[in-house]
Design a protein around this motif. Structure first.
Motif, short mmCIF file in Angstrom:
data_model
loop_
_atom_site.label_atom_id
_atom_site.label_comp_id
_atom_site.label_asym_id
_atom_site.label_seq_id
_atom_site.Cartn_x
_atom_site.Cartn_y
_atom_site.Cartn_z
N GLU A 118 0.98 -1.36 0.02
CA GLU A 118 -0.02 -0.05 -0.54
C GLU A 118 0.97 0.89 0.15
N LYS A 248 -4.53 -0.82 -8.23
CA LYS A 248 -4.51 -1.75 -7.43
C LYS A 248 -3.98 -3.14 -7.73
N GLU A 251 0.04 -2.99 -6.73
CA GLU A 251 -0.03 -3.46 -5.45
C GLU A 251 -0.77 -4.95 -5.28
#
Length: 269
Positions: A118, A248, A251
């Motif tokens: 993150e 996303k 990650e």
């Protein structure tokens, strides 16, 4: 309704088990909220005073019991006054967690890998939004010391703020690559190899993308590239270069890339 007898004497109910479970959760999250702050030393001091009060009760030291009892009353007021920033920060974090309604994060503490993914993702998102070029190398099993030595050694904690600062335009290290291992930012401003021969397919790529592909092809590192022309995010790994990825997806790729390393670390503990 009694479930069983503890030591054959104490009746244990389902409500007692639930009570202990909920208190344990509260105590655990209080520890997480205040860990690393001045309040930790305060809790240690309070624990010592509590032990002293129990011993004084046991030995019938009435004056000491009276003194410690009055100190405890004043201590509650002192805690509120002295630790306003910590209490305010803790309540803010609780509100943010509830506001996001993420039950997984609320009841299960995130692993180190999720937090690191993150942090990197937040930095990449900000860099892409502002179209600041970036080249982030995620080391795996193969060491990259020879490339780290070409830049400035940092060995700093992985944080999105530091990554954004390193790639801020006109900063001394923004043109080079940043090398990370699974625990820290190893070095910044590093020089990566360029391919000896540029194929027709690679001719449309900029220098960052070519360097990323060249490094990824010769080791097991994963390289994240942010284009300063388009703001697109790309990932080079082995012989492939994936472009126009979402934060996303980045990650998830980070977690896949470092999963085995974190699993290995946890099994040694």
């Amino acid at each position: 309704m009694n479930l069983f007898k503890l030591f054959g004497v104490i009746d244990v109910r389902f409500a007692d088990i639930l009570d202990i479970f909920l208190v344990s959760i509260v105590a655990y999250y209080v520890f997480l909220l205040f860990r690393g702050t001045r309040a930790v030393q305060m809790f240690v001091g309070g624990g010592l005073l509590l032990i002293g009060w129990i011993l004084a009760q046991w030995w019938d030291l009435h004056t000491v019991v009276w003194l410690l009892s009055n100190l405890a009353t004043l201590g509650i007021i002192a805690i509120v006054i002295l630790f306003q920033p910590e209490i305010r920060g803790a309540l803010t974090r609780i509100g943010q967690s509830v506001g996001k309604m993420n039950l997984k994060n609320l009841f299960f503490h995130q692993s180190g890998l999720e937090l690191i993914a993150e942090e990197i993702g937040a930095a990449v998102q900000d860099l892409a939004k502002n179209q600041f070029g970036a080249l982030i190398v995620l080391e795996n099993r193969v060491g990259l010391r020879n490339y780290a030595d070409t830049g400035e050694l940092l060995n700093a904690r992985i944080s999105s703020r530091l990554l954004r600062a390193l790639f801020f335009p006109n900063s001394a290290l923004h043109d080079g690559a940043v090398i990370l291992n699974s625990h820290s930012i190893v070095a910044a401003g590093c020089i990566l190899p360029l391919p000896a021969i540029t194929s027709e397919q690679d001719s449309g790529y900029g220098m960052r993308h070519r360097a990323a592909k060249a490094l990824a092809a010769e080791c097991d590192a994963m390289v994240i590239v942010v284009s300063e022309e388009t703001g697109y995010i790309s990932i080079a790994y082995r012989a492939s270069l994936r472009r126009k990825l979402s934060v996303k997806e980045v990650e998830e790729e980070i977690k896949r890339h470092w999963h085995d390393l974190f699993e290995g670390d946890s099994s040694k503990k």
